[in-house]
Design a protein around this motif. Structure first.
Motif, mmCIF file in Angstrom:
data_model
loop_
_atom_site.group_PDB
_atom_site.id
_atom_site.type_symbol
_atom_site.label_atom_id
_atom_site.label_comp_id
_atom_site.label_asym_id
_atom_site.label_seq_id
_atom_site.Cartn_x
_atom_site.Cartn_y
_atom_site.Cartn_z
ATOM 1 N N GLU A 125 38.548 32.149 26.609
ATOM 2 C CA GLU A 125 39.548 31.930 25.874
ATOM 3 C C GLU A 125 41.000 32.340 26.384
ATOM 4 N N LYS A 126 41.086 33.813 26.743
ATOM 5 C CA LYS A 126 42.103 34.514 27.374
ATOM 6 C C LYS A 126 42.027 34.816 28.683
ATOM 7 N N TRP A 127 40.946 35.127 29.426
ATOM 8 C CA TRP A 127 40.732 35.396 30.775
ATOM 9 C C TRP A 127 39.849 34.428 31.730
ATOM 10 N N ASN A 128 40.138 34.134 32.827
ATOM 11 C CA ASN A 128 39.511 33.550 33.499
ATOM 12 C C ASN A 128 39.474 34.285 35.062
ATOM 13 N N VAL A 129 38.178 34.437 35.608
ATOM 14 C CA VAL A 129 38.127 35.235 36.817
ATOM 15 C C VAL A 129 37.139 34.376 37.506
ATOM 16 N N PHE A 130 37.847 34.293 38.984
ATOM 17 C CA PHE A 130 37.537 33.239 39.984
ATOM 18 C C PHE A 130 37.457 33.963 41.422
ATOM 19 N N TYR A 188 34.510 29.733 38.969
ATOM 20 C CA TYR A 188 34.765 30.617 37.779
ATOM 21 C C TYR A 188 33.617 31.430 37.501
ATOM 22 N N PHE A 189 33.605 32.924 37.694
ATOM 23 C CA PHE A 189 32.704 33.744 37.124
ATOM 24 C C PHE A 189 32.746 33.761 35.572
ATOM 25 N N GLY A 244 40.618 36.212 42.046
ATOM 26 C CA GLY A 244 41.760 35.943 41.221
ATOM 27 C C GLY A 244 41.567 35.749 39.880
ATOM 28 N N ALA A 245 42.590 35.901 39.014
ATOM 29 C CA ALA A 245 42.380 35.663 37.631
ATOM 30 C C ALA A 245 43.670 35.200 36.961
ATOM 31 N N HIS A 246 43.217 34.424 35.701
ATOM 32 C CA HIS A 246 44.169 33.767 34.907
ATOM 33 C C HIS A 246 44.361 34.487 33.681
ATOM 34 N N TYR A 247 45.429 34.855 33.291
ATOM 35 C CA TYR A 247 45.217 35.261 31.595
ATOM 36 C C TYR A 247 46.531 34.315 30.761
ATOM 37 N N LYS A 248 45.745 33.992 29.756
ATOM 38 C CA LYS A 248 46.405 33.147 28.810
ATOM 39 C C LYS A 248 47.644 33.924 28.222
ATOM 40 N N ILE A 249 48.847 33.280 28.403
ATOM 41 C CA ILE A 249 50.099 34.006 27.684
ATOM 42 C C ILE A 249 50.786 32.837 26.783
ATOM 43 N N GLY A 250 50.342 31.621 26.811
ATOM 44 C CA GLY A 250 50.856 30.482 25.647
ATOM 45 C C GLY A 250 49.765 29.603 25.775
#
Length: 178
Positions: free
Chosen positions: A100-105, A95-96, A135-141
């Protein structure tokens, strides 16, 4: 007033740290990608599916296991050749960006699977699969994430010694932090 600001800052910092990925956390996710193929000069259109379990060994590094399946004719079948594949790919993520809202890996994985074809000469053959990409995760909940993954992947049918799939895929799905 100064005490109130210190308490507020500490509270906000704790919330932000809790929302970031932490050592020992786990994420379950599912994602799909379009899977267009051409067989015997006929175009088919299907989907690749991933179910993934990810475990964080540190705040920036995780290990995962992805179960995949594909069907090249799920949506459009012009060739009358159906190819199903199933397998497992262990991976490592770095994970680069871990906010809180974004995770980029970035992810790299290598695994094996099986491919079934309806072409008649071989029905169940072995696959070697590897992938690498961002890839990326974006927190929606509170614990729910939108997941985007753009790997270059290569699947080689090692029984027939031919490429089963090769290229960049666009996976979109959801992750749930346990």
């Amino acid at each position: 007033m100064k005490k109130l600001l210190i308490i507020l800052f500490t509270f906000l910092f704790c919330l932000t740290a809790f929302a970031q990925n932490q050592k020992g956390e786990m994420i379950l996710s599912i994602a799909v990608s379009p899977y267009p193929t051409t067989t015997n000069n006929e175009d088919d259109f299907g989907a690749l599916g991933l179910a993934n379990f990810e475990f964080f060994v540190s705040n920036k590094v995780s290990l995962s296991g992805s179960f995949f399946t594909s069907n090249n004719t799920l949506i459009k079948n012009n060739s009358d050749v159906t190819i199903h594949s199933y397998g497992f790919v262990p991976s490592i993520h770095y994970y680069f960006l871990n906010k809180e809202k974004w995770n980029v890996f970035a992810q790299a994985g290598y695994g094996f699977g099986f491919e079934d074809q309806t072409q008649g000469y071989i029905e169940n053959s072995a696959l070697r699969v590897y992938n690498i990409g961002p890839g990326a995760h974006y927190k929606i909940g509170e614990k729910l994430y939108l997941k985007l993954f753009l790997p270059y992947f290569n699947a080689r049918n090692i029984t027939l010694n031919v490429e089963a799939a090769d290229g960049i895929a666009v996976f979109l799905g959801f992750g749930f932090k346990l």
